[in-house]
Design a protein around this motif. Structure first.
Motif: not given
Length: 326
Positions: A28-46
């Motif tokens: 049920g999933a796909v494999r992606l070649k990632v072009e861009a990943a978002g950076v957010s304030f929450a990323s630091q908390l994670v």
């Protein structure tokens, strides 16, 4: 593949850049070649282990991506935006097919679709599902130059609302250009200016919390709603209940994570049709030019620290992204 790795709870600057095996494809999933990943304030908390949802260690951070399908149930070569549990800050990622949305043809910057998995549906669901805004309503948007705030301005205008946007003075020209009817300096008091211009707004989109909260309540007109979606200002406010009674107003919360499987119980399959309908509506507005997701800055994977510094400094207007494949 190259990936950013969090081997234990730590600060963002202590993350490690590693060569790791690509993640296995699951049903049920796909494999992606990632072009861009978002950076957010929450990323630091994670990565610090301070977010309400903790990935299993070690893990690769990143919950929003633009990429090209390599394999899986979607056609290979399809360019999509996607919301992930984690794993976007790598050259490849595996994503639930239900959370991969094809990017409309002809949009000016497909990579800006990194704002579509979370920022735009957060703003849209807050305004439509919780705020129940209608054409002609006044909407007050705090943090209006940030990821969710800018999305809120644009979604409100697409819905036919009138918008008061608050942001730093350097970002006012952009907000006027995006259609905000009144732009206020976030360094200054706002309650009297909002009341004078609107006689009370129907909805407040609050991404800040903190000290703005009580004055935001006082900006609401009869029957209005403040929708809280985040606490970028750092403080989690409390509600003085008598003001809700006296003004006939409400406070509502919106957690987009509930609809993409991030809450206890993981109801992503249950909510998938509703989430997809909202994404389809947003994609229609994007294709028509009513939404203009914005990339403020792009950094290679090796410059993940600089990327977060750009977010944390509040210099960004729109989204900051990491480009794992260059």
């Amino acid at each position: 593949m190259k990936a950013l790795v969090c081997p234990s709870w730590r600060s963002w600057n202590e993350l490690e850049l590693r060569d790791i095996p690509p993640p296995p494809l699951r049903e049920g999933a796909v494999r992606l070649k990632v072009e861009a990943a978002g950076v957010s304030f929450a990323s630091q908390l994670v990565v610090a282990g301070k977010y309400q949802r903790k990935p299993p260690l070690p893990f690769t951070p990143g919950t929003e991506a633009v990429g090209t399908v390599l394999e899986g149930p979607l056609p290979a070569g399809t360019r999509v935006f996607a919301v992930l549990d984690w794993g976007a800050m790598a050259q490849e990622a595996v994503v639930d097919a239900i959370h991969c949305i094809p990017i409309p043809k002809g949009v000016p910057d497909p990579m800006a679709g990194v704002a579509m998995p979370i920022s735009y549906p957060t703003a849209a669901s807050a305004l439509i599902w919780r705020g129940k805004v209608q054409p002609g309503d006044w909407v007050l948007v705090h943090g209006a130059a940030g990821g969710v705030g800018l999305a809120g301005v644009e979604v409100a205008k697409a819905l036919g609302c009138r918008v008061v946007a608050r942001a730093a003075a350097a970002k006012h020209a952009m907000l006027h250009e995006r259609g905000a009817d009144l732009v206020l300096d976030s360094a200054l008091p706002f309650r009297d200016a909002v009341r004078e211009a609107t006689e009370g707004v129907h909805c407040v989109l609050d991404v800040l919390g903190g000290d703005t909260f009580e004055d935001s309540l006082r900006c609401l007109g009869d029957g209005g709603t403040l929708v809280t979606v985040g606490y970028a200002a750092g403080g989690i406010p409390t509600v003085t209940a008598n003001i809700l009674l006296l003004k006939n107003i409400g406070v509502a919360g919106l957690n987009w994570g509930t609809y993409v499987g991030w809450s206890p119980g993981d109801n992503r399959q249950l909510h998938a049709p509703r989430a997809r309908a909202l994404w389809d509506r947003l994609c229609g507005w994007w294709a028509e030019g009513k939404l203009r997701p914005e990339i403020h800055a792009r950094y290679p994977l090796e410059q993940f620290r600089e990327a977060m510094e750009e977010v944390a400094s509040r210099r960004s207007a729109g989204r900051v992204v990491i480009t794992p494949n260059g």
